[in-house]
Design a protein around this motif. Structure first.
Motif, mmCIF file in Angstrom:
data_model
loop_
_atom_site.group_PDB
_atom_site.id
_atom_site.type_symbol
_atom_site.label_atom_id
_atom_site.label_comp_id
_atom_site.label_asym_id
_atom_site.label_seq_id
_atom_site.Cartn_x
_atom_site.Cartn_y
_atom_site.Cartn_z
ATOM 1 N N GLU A 118 -0.709 4.402 -2.379
ATOM 2 C CA GLU A 118 -0.101 3.976 -1.267
ATOM 3 C C GLU A 118 0.782 3.051 -0.834
ATOM 4 O OE1 GLU A 118 -3.398 0.155 -1.916
ATOM 5 O OE2 GLU A 118 -5.102 1.561 -1.968
ATOM 6 N N GLU A 122 3.202 4.971 2.443
ATOM 7 C CA GLU A 122 4.199 4.060 3.148
ATOM 8 C C GLU A 122 5.574 4.311 3.135
ATOM 9 O OE1 GLU A 122 3.077 -0.040 2.669
ATOM 10 O OE2 GLU A 122 1.465 -0.052 2.973
ATOM 11 N N ASP A 123 6.235 4.694 1.919
ATOM 12 C CA ASP A 123 7.252 4.615 1.507
ATOM 13 C C ASP A 123 8.033 5.746 0.852
ATOM 14 O OD1 ASP A 123 10.520 4.991 1.060
ATOM 15 O OD2 ASP A 123 10.959 2.848 0.910
#
Length: 335
Positions: A118, A122-123
């Motif tokens: 997760e 995102e990054d």
């Protein structure tokens, strides 16, 4: 602050790690003063606010995890989180490491993996967490997936020596010696003077030579290169036990191979100007190097075991292995 608290416990001996872990309670108590309750940004002006302080917190955290003191590790992690925040890359990695260490089932480890996914979704540039994910995949028996993860990371950051070294270990675990050698050579392109990496490359080349056909030119060439790597490691770091140990076993094996070359002149023993290969070392040179390695290992074992000043940093297991190697050599001579 104790010097031990500033030394990473990840490669320390069990005795040193236990000592560091036992200091945790006293260390935490020493950090609690009324000044630490000051609001931001006044708390950043404290005389105790230093890089060494937070390095000590991290080392205490790692030592406590290694010794199973999860409560003390959590206390250190809370302090680091309060100081740097949940979004700090290093804190995220340490938090994940804590979750891995305290997981009691496969399902909990899978949950940790999902949390990594997760964050990376995102990054994707959180490389430290991607390395942690690869390490977790390796620990749960999924080396192929771990290799794929590291390859993707290295595509984006090709000068990450740590990732190349970890990839080399994964390939070695799969018996892929050629790929492991390539990865270690990439490490040395970034860290040319890393004597431990030269020795590691020497070890992988030695293992690779063991899988080659006896009396072949490739075996002789690979063993010769292995010997040169060990020579480079001790050139960069005198008194390096692992380097001298590798030099000893490599030269002993080379002496056997070179003796066989005398009986088989068809085995290639010259340099190749096209590929740039060096000529194999002479028998006399290998004998001298073997004698040098034997004498130096004997000195390291003698002085290291006695705990002489300046000779007390050696790992006990490595000293024992060197002593056993020298004993086998002595028995061989007596026979």
């Amino acid at each position: 602050m104790s010097t031990t608290l500033l030394q990473p416990p990840t490669t320390a001996s069990p005795r040193t790690t236990i000592t560091l872990s036992q200091q945790a309670t006293h260390f935490f108590a020493a950090q609690r003063t009324w000044l630490t309750t000051l609001p931001y940004p006044l708390n950043r002006l404290l005389p105790t606010e230093s890089q060494e302080k937070w390095l000590a917190y991290e080392n205490v955290f790692l030592a406590c995890l290694r010794t199973g003191d999860n409560d003390a590790a959590y206390t250190a992690l809370q302090a680091l989180t309060a100081r740097f925040g949940n979004d700090n890359e290093r804190v995220m990695v340490l938090g994940g490491l804590y979750q891995e260490a305290t997981a009691s089932s496969q399902a909990e480890l899978e949950e940790v993996m999902r949390s990594y996914d997760e964050i990376l979704k995102e990054d994707p540039t959180v490389f430290a967490l991607r390395k942690r994910r690869a390490a977790l995949l390796k620990s749960v028996g999924k080396p192929t997936e771990a290799i794929g993860d590291l390859i993707k990371m290295l595509d984006a950051s090709p000068t990450d020596a740590e990732a190349w070294a970890e990839l080399a270990d994964l390939y070695l675990g799969q018996g892929l010696y050629e790929q492991a050698v390539y990865c270690l050579e990439e490490v040395l392109l970034v860290m040319a003077n890393a004597w431990n990496m030269h020795a590691r490359l020497g070890e992988v080349l030695f293992l690779s030579a063991g899988k080659m056909e006896a009396g072949s030119g490739d075996k002789l060439k690979t063993l010769s290169e292995s010997m040169r790597r060990f020579c480079r490691s001790i050139e960069l770091c005198d008194d390096y036990l692992r380097g001298y140990y590798g030099l000893k076993i490599t030269t002993d094996r080379l002496l056997e191979v070179l003796d066989g070359v005398k009986q088989k002149p068809q085995v290639a023993s010259t340099s190749d100007p096209v590929t740039g290969d060096l000529a194999p070392p002479s028998l006399a040179a290998v004998k001298k190097l073997s004698q040098l390695a034997t004498a130096k290992l004997a000195e390291i074992v003698r002085r290291g075991s006695a705990g002489e000043k300046g000779w007390d940093g050696y790992n006990e297991a490595e000293l024992g292995a060197a002593r056993e190697l020298l004993d086998r050599d002595t028995q061989k001579i007596q026979r």
